[in-house]
Design an enzyme around this catalytic site. Sequence first.
Site, PDB file in Angstrom:
ATOM      1  N   ASN A 162       0.823  -1.201   0.000  1.00  0.00           N
ATOM      2  CA  ASN A 162       0.000   0.000   0.000  1.00  0.00           C
ATOM      3  C   ASN A 162       0.865   1.263   0.000  1.00  0.00           C
ATOM      4  O   ASN A 162       1.020   1.916  -1.019  1.00  0.00           O
ATOM      5  CB  ASN A 162      -0.956  -0.029   1.200  1.00  0.00           C
ATOM      6  CG  ASN A 162      -2.048   1.009   1.099  1.00  0.00           C
ATOM      7  OD1 ASN A 162      -1.925   1.990   0.382  1.00  0.00           O
ATOM      8  ND2 ASN A 162      -3.129   0.795   1.818  1.00  0.00           N
ATOM      9  N   ASP A 163       1.465   1.564   1.130  1.00  0.00           N
ATOM     10  CA  ASP A 163       2.189   2.831   1.239  1.00  0.00           C
ATOM     11  C   ASP A 163       3.351   2.936   0.259  1.00  0.00           C
ATOM     12  O   ASP A 163       3.663   4.016  -0.215  1.00  0.00           O
ATOM     13  CB  ASP A 163       2.679   3.024   2.680  1.00  0.00           C
ATOM     14  CG  ASP A 163       1.512   3.063   3.660  1.00  0.00           C
ATOM     15  OD1 ASP A 163       0.462   3.610   3.292  1.00  0.00           O
ATOM     16  OD2 ASP A 163       1.649   2.529   4.769  1.00  0.00           O
TER      17      ASP A 163
END
Lengths: 100, 469
Positions: free
Chosen positions: B394-395
């Site tokens: 995600n990040d």
Amino acid sequence: MEAVVAFFSPIYILMLAAILGYEIISRVPVILHTPLMSGTNFVHGIVLVGAMVALGQASTPLEQAIGFLGVLLGAGNAVGGYFVTERMLEMFKSSKAKGN
Amino acid sequence: MGYLIETVYFLTAILFILGLKRMSHPTTARSGIVWAGYGMVLATLVSFAHPQITAHVSVANYVLMLIAIAIGGVIAWAGAKRVPMTAMPQMIAIYNGMGGGAAAAIAAVELLKDHSAHPLTLDILLMAVAGALIGAVAFSGSVVAFGKLQELKFFKDDAKFRFAGQQKINAAIFGAAVVLGLIIALNHSTSGLLITLFFLLGLAFGAMMALPIGGADMPVVISLFNAFTGLAVALEGYVLGNSAMIIAGIIVGSSGTLLTLMMAKAMNRSVSNVLFSNWAALGSGEAQAVTGSLKPMEPPDAAIQMAYAAKVIIVPGYGMAVAQAQHKIWEMCKLLIERGATVKFAIHPVAGRMPGHMNVLLAEAGVPYDLIFDMEEINEEFPTADVALVIGANDVVNPAARNDKSSPIYGMPILNVDHAKNVQVIKRGKGVGFAGIENALFFADNTRMVYGDAQKVAAGLIQGIKDLG
């Protein structure tokens, strides 16, 4: 003079070992960072030896209790560190033939 | 006996150094840990006959020693053998904490012991106190790191451990510990009260330091505590006059420090930034609102898109580790390769919970090294990829890091997944990542969300590709 040498020799050991540690890590590929962190974690398990000495010299129940705790923790560090690292590196074994 | 022991310690130091050297290359890595292991066994065995122990010969102490080694060893062995590969980072944390605790225990025994026959010199006392403090910090800090990575309920909410003036309070605790340590060292106080208070302050400081730090930053913190333990071991080695401990400890201290800096650099943050500023305090305000909608896709449709792609880049993240999906993913990749596609794996330096975490998992699944690429090597290639498959990352693929100055992760180097022609994201649910922020990539026009457990989705993709024949 002898006292001066005795004072400085551990400092030289410290300096050379520090440079060595830096050198070993600086050429490691990213893929081995986690196993290597684990490997260094195992290496400081040598604290077990010191904890054994501390317990061996203990003369009061309190010292024995603390020494016992130290040896237990040190053994955990050494044994756990070894098997975690070994399990991680085991996975690289099968890929040996692929070079790199 | 002294000569034999020193010779063995010398040999152990050489085995450790060569072992670490071998561990720094994939093909020799496994033998490296074995070499280092021999060193440890040798050093431990001869230490039973250490003159510092035999001078006080006490059967009770030997019995205690054996019991302690048996208990500690068996628990650690069982733990290390049984945990899943995904839990390795927290196992490193807990074993590291044990090492720090052991160093602190050595210092405690040395400080409490009656040295009236041979009074300790000031340098020894200072080293003992410094090692005790660092060891205690590494112990409690590592235990907290373990709790966070294990996602124990108590540690889960980072925010509840953040309060106004936290850094001042931490500094006060640390300052008090240092002052107390100096008092103990300068007077060689054997007061149980002072020494207990000193250790409690050290333990409190370690815990307070680690508690407010978010899980995403934990690798850096564990690496730092690893270096701390190394230093504490070296200091206690100086106290005991044990050269093996000095050398091994310092090597770990320096290599651990460098590794910590490298990890922090990969996240584009300084170590002090990780330690002293919490996510909440970062960024200049509210992150930009993300517009657009999430567009779900079912595995069979995803499989069709995948099957007709000429070039696929796989971006694994922690979600793949949690789902143990690496074997299925590689099985799918092999199908794609058979169909003539080019498949590459792109690894972000901090994907997962530790640098190299993904590489370990992919190696476990049998993915050859030459398909695995670092961020710098592959980032230029995303525009040529027909499909970029993001698995539980995600990040590290959030474009906000590149273009949203108000985002807490602004400036972190990311994989340019959004430049690929099509993006598929396998994700458990709609929640935000470890850093707790929305990801614009998921809302982009060329992105499709494939919801579900990564292993099940991968199985669905395999089935879908096979159905196409």
